[in-house]
Design a protein around this motif. Structure first.
Motif, mmCIF file in Angstrom:
data_model
loop_
_atom_site.group_PDB
_atom_site.id
_atom_site.type_symbol
_atom_site.label_atom_id
_atom_site.label_comp_id
_atom_site.label_asym_id
_atom_site.label_seq_id
_atom_site.Cartn_x
_atom_site.Cartn_y
_atom_site.Cartn_z
ATOM 1 N N UNK A 157 0.813 -1.205 0.000
ATOM 2 C CA UNK A 157 0.000 0.000 0.000
ATOM 3 C C UNK A 157 0.851 1.261 0.000
ATOM 4 N N UNK A 158 0.383 2.265 -0.708
ATOM 5 C CA UNK A 158 1.006 3.592 -0.679
ATOM 6 C C UNK A 158 0.075 4.593 0.012
ATOM 7 N N UNK A 159 -0.943 4.074 0.679
ATOM 8 C CA UNK A 159 -1.919 4.916 1.360
ATOM 9 C C UNK A 159 -1.305 5.594 2.589
ATOM 10 N N UNK A 191 0.209 5.464 12.599
ATOM 11 C CA UNK A 191 1.187 5.330 11.521
ATOM 12 C C UNK A 191 0.478 5.167 10.178
ATOM 13 N N UNK A 192 0.850 5.942 9.154
ATOM 14 C CA UNK A 192 0.270 5.746 7.812
ATOM 15 C C UNK A 192 0.499 4.317 7.325
ATOM 16 N N UNK A 193 -0.490 3.748 6.681
ATOM 17 C CA UNK A 193 -0.435 2.348 6.265
ATOM 18 C C UNK A 193 0.748 2.045 5.344
ATOM 19 N N UNK A 194 1.187 3.026 4.564
ATOM 20 C CA UNK A 194 2.274 2.793 3.612
ATOM 21 C C UNK A 194 3.574 2.394 4.286
ATOM 22 N N UNK A 195 3.742 2.697 5.573
ATOM 23 C CA UNK A 195 4.986 2.385 6.279
ATOM 24 C C UNK A 195 5.102 0.913 6.677
ATOM 25 N N UNK A 196 3.979 0.217 6.800
ATOM 26 C CA UNK A 196 4.017 -1.139 7.342
ATOM 27 C C UNK A 196 4.593 -2.138 6.336
#
Length: 227
Positions: free
Chosen positions: A39-41, A56-61
């Motif tokens: 994801x880049x969300x 935390x923004x999802x893109x980091x996971x």
């Protein structure tokens, strides 16, 4: 004889791992297992560890399993070294995956070397602390002076995948330790506060700026703490 020694080593690794993680739920590698997050969300996902709640923004996971309650993965994050953008966003911006097949191995390695991984987890005391873990795993060690650090070379009795470890000179424990595989990556493990510990993984070529990497990691932890 080699088979016996290999079996003993494997048993020691598994035994120590089970002792250290026995009270932590871990996603099964069977029936689905870990799923990488692409994801880049920048939509925020909330997750608690220790006494802190993180936004935390999802893109980091790293793993999409982290979005499911009870997965036990916790905060396993990935970002670009300089900008600290989510790794998924960074590689998307440079169109890395579309270009990868046409890139040389040197070019690919140069891109991948810019990835750093940050894991945030609850700080455990006593027999399950980071210090205790390495006191258990590092045996028959050799010690060398390495400037501001003391280099620890694990002996045959050690249980570690790393070629060497670094601790601050005159350190009395392993509460701050850098573990490296020569020619590959290093991982710094230490504590953030009384309730949280973290580890940050980076390319060995950036060992000389470990202080800057640590500072960026701590800055992200503070930034991601929910207000």
């Amino acid at each position: 004889m080699k088979f016996i020694l290999a079996s003993f080593f494997l048993f020691a690794v598994v035994g120590a791992w089970l002792y250290f993680y026995w009270d932590r739920p871990v996603v099964s590698f069977y029936g689905g297992g870990l799923v990488f997050n692409h994801s880049t969300s920048m939509r925020v996902h909330k997750l608690s560890t220790g006494s802190r709640e993180f936004c935390v923004p999802k893109a980091y996971f790293v793993f999409s399993n982290s979005f499911h309650p009870g997965s036990g993965i916790g905060l396993d994050l990935s970002m670009e070294l300089e900008s600290l953008k989510p790794w998924n966003v960074y590689v998307d911006e440079i169109n890395f995956y579309a270009r990868e097949k046409k890139m040389s191995r040197v070019e690919i390695d140069k891109v991948r070397s810019r990835e750093i991984d940050l894991k945030i987890s609850e700080r455990l005391e006593g027999g399950k602390s980071v210090d205790w873990k390495w006191k258990l795993f590092l045996k028959d060690i050799q010690i060398r002076d390495n400037g501001r650090f003391t280099q620890i070379l694990p002996g045959k009795a050690s249980v570690t995948q790393y070629d060497y470890h670094l601790v601050p000179r005159n350190a009395s424990d392993y509460s701050y330790i850098i573990s490296c595989i020569s020619g590959a990556r290093c991982e710094l493990e230490t504590f953030y506060d009384d309730s949280v510990v973290y580890s940050v993984s980076f390319d060995e070529n950036y060992l000389g700026i470990v202080d800057a990497i640590e500072s960026r990691a701590r800055g992200l932890i503070k930034k991601f703490t929910c207000e």
